[in-house]
Design an enzyme around this catalytic site. Structure first.
Site, PDB file in Angstrom:
ATOM      1  N   ARG A 140       0.857  -1.198   0.000  1.00 20.05           N
ATOM      2  CA  ARG A 140       0.000   0.000   0.000  1.00 20.05           C
ATOM      3  C   ARG A 140       0.885   1.237   0.000  1.00 20.05           C
ATOM      4  O   ARG A 140       1.035   1.905   1.030  1.00 20.05           O
ATOM      5  CB  ARG A 140      -0.892  -0.024   1.237  1.00 20.05           C
ATOM      6  CG  ARG A 140      -1.872  -1.191   1.231  1.00 20.05           C
ATOM      7  CD  ARG A 140      -2.527  -1.318   2.598  1.00 20.05           C
ATOM      8  NE  ARG A 140      -3.373  -2.512   2.659  1.00 20.05           N
ATOM      9  CZ  ARG A 140      -3.701  -3.149   3.773  1.00 20.05           C
ATOM     10  NH1 ARG A 140      -3.242  -2.711   4.938  1.00 20.05           N
ATOM     11  NH2 ARG A 140      -4.466  -4.222   3.735  1.00 20.05           N
ATOM     12  N   ASP A 144       2.310   4.939  -0.406  1.00 16.36           N
ATOM     13  CA  ASP A 144       1.717   6.232  -0.052  1.00 16.36           C
ATOM     14  C   ASP A 144       1.571   7.155  -1.250  1.00 16.36           C
ATOM     15  O   ASP A 144       2.164   6.922  -2.299  1.00 16.36           O
ATOM     16  CB  ASP A 144       2.628   6.940   0.958  1.00 16.36           C
ATOM     17  CG  ASP A 144       2.286   6.556   2.372  1.00 16.36           C
ATOM     18  OD1 ASP A 144       1.167   6.088   2.605  1.00 16.36           O
ATOM     19  OD2 ASP A 144       3.160   6.721   3.236  1.00 16.36           O
ATOM     20  N   ARG A 154      11.143   5.762   4.308  1.00 14.03           N
ATOM     21  CA  ARG A 154      11.284   7.221   4.294  1.00 14.03           C
ATOM     22  C   ARG A 154      11.888   7.746   5.593  1.00 14.03           C
ATOM     23  O   ARG A 154      12.661   8.713   5.581  1.00 14.03           O
ATOM     24  CB  ARG A 154       9.936   7.877   4.010  1.00 14.03           C
ATOM     25  CG  ARG A 154       9.482   7.638   2.559  1.00 14.03           C
ATOM     26  CD  ARG A 154       8.029   7.987   2.330  1.00 14.03           C
ATOM     27  NE  ARG A 154       7.758   9.365   2.678  1.00 14.03           N
ATOM     28  CZ  ARG A 154       6.515   9.874   2.777  1.00 14.03           C
ATOM     29  NH1 ARG A 154       5.460   9.091   2.550  1.00 14.03           N
ATOM     30  NH2 ARG A 154       6.342  11.125   3.098  1.00 14.03           N
TER      31      ARG A 154
END
Lengths: 250, 250
Positions: free
Chosen positions: B50, B52, B197
């Site tokens: 999933r 972002d 990230r």
């Protein structure tokens, strides 16, 4: 008055090319607006290369005149804060007042990127041309080599009534394949309208086996646009660099 | 019913991430629509990762079930004619009916691209993070190496109430610099929310000299999000590949 030279990089995707025109937003128009804002005075820059809609640049060149005192090398930073993210000045410097980016002898390098793989890559679609079939890169390289030298490139140009001299000198061509990306680079003293894209379209015909490499010599001799390949799509093309060998200002 | 596995590539710039949600267009939603059009039947695919908003993929994986007779490997081509240019299926194949892209053990590889130069490059702004200052790539590489192995990555995750097991295994990290581009690659058996990230944001602190490389060991031990660096921007991140080592279907 000082004359300032700008190195201008842009993603051409969302622009109707470089030159100001009535029917759509252009890089030059946006740059003029940023210059006029920065110096609180109407400024119109002069560009070196009138790239087409969708074509990118890492090193187009523009000049403008100003009597402002801002140090020349700071202008790039100041302009970038006023430009959209798809235009970025790469450097600014003072040049002699008689420096003209177009009338001065230049050496320009363009790159055309061909993505050669089974399926298109969405993350590279805006700066490459996708072709799924086999391409003979050696044959393309051989075909490109026939362009080096001083030739009449009339066959490789979209005619423009105001352009009568279609002789240009190509100094170097190269084709490098790394993984699925073919980079065609061409360096010359000037390029006719659509010249790199028509050359690339012709090299693609060679790569697909539709033309033998030697056909490039016949196309040059024919001086007839109809003998060359199609004009390759704009998004694969980037103006990489413009050099001004006779100037010693940098 | 056959289960079909799709390799899905996309430019995440214009999507609110992978997963269907009420407030914006997502990759999964557009893919479901194309699948439903192609098979003239409502189809909802299941995705592996999933990603972002703004994050890209070269190799996300999705599965769906169909009783249509189209050969599995042709589905990729048929879907691509119905998808926008920023989503492209890279391959389609039949998998066992109990294959689930998330519940099956996977090995995922992500890449984070850092553009390290004086001025931003507009032609690469959508798939890299720009940083103008000096970065010590050797120090970043050393810092990344401490992540390899099985660790509790709680410090490197945005908390999600439903996720209680924050232990993951990292198999490999690498940092390669070529010209002005630093590519950070990380391969593991799974990644927590925002993990790559936050790791990248921490490596950037190391590269700038704000953290010593060894601080990564302390951050792991602290199990506290506040000890790690900022969450790096999404556009630099690409999900490169997902492998399913225990399956032998390809």
């Amino acid at each position: 008055m000082r004359r300032i030279k700008l190195i201008v990089a842009y993603d051409g995707t969302n622009y109707c090319g470089w030159q100001v025109q009535p029917n759509g937003i252009t890089v030059q128009e946006v740059l003029n607006q940023a210059l006029s804002d920065l110096f609180a005075k109407k400024i119109a820059c002069i560009g070196a290369s009138r790239t087409d809609a969708g074509v990118h640049a890492l090193g187009n060149v523009a000049v403008f005149d100003t009597d402002a005192r801002m140090p020349a090398d700071r202008i790039a930073f100041a302009l970038n804060t006023r430009l959209p993210a798809d235009i970025r000045i790469q450097g600014s410097s003072e040049v002699p007042p008689d420096f003209h980016p177009r009338f001065t002898a230049t050496v320009k390098t363009y790159e055309y990127r061909i993505l050669n793989r089974t399926f298109a890559d969405p993350t590279r679609r805006l700066n490459s041309y996708f072709w799924y079939g086999p391409l003979d890169v050696d044959a393309m390289r051989q075909a490109a080599s026939y362009l080096v030298g001083t030739h009449d490139f009339k066959s490789f140009a979209t005619a423009k009534p105001e352009v009568t001299d279609t002789v240009r000198t190509i100094y170097e061509t190269s084709l490098e394949k790394e993984d699925d990306l073919i980079r065609f680079r061409i360096t010359g003293n000037g390029f006719l309208y659509n010249m790199v894209r028509i050359i690339t379209g012709t090299l693609l015909e060679v790569g697909k086996g539709d033309y033998p490499p030697e056909k490039v010599k016949e196309i040059l001799a024919a001086k007839d646009r109809k003998t060359a390949g199609a004009t390759a799509r704009p998004e694969g093309l980037t103006l990489v660099q413009i050099r001004y060998p006779e100037w010693d200002f940098e």
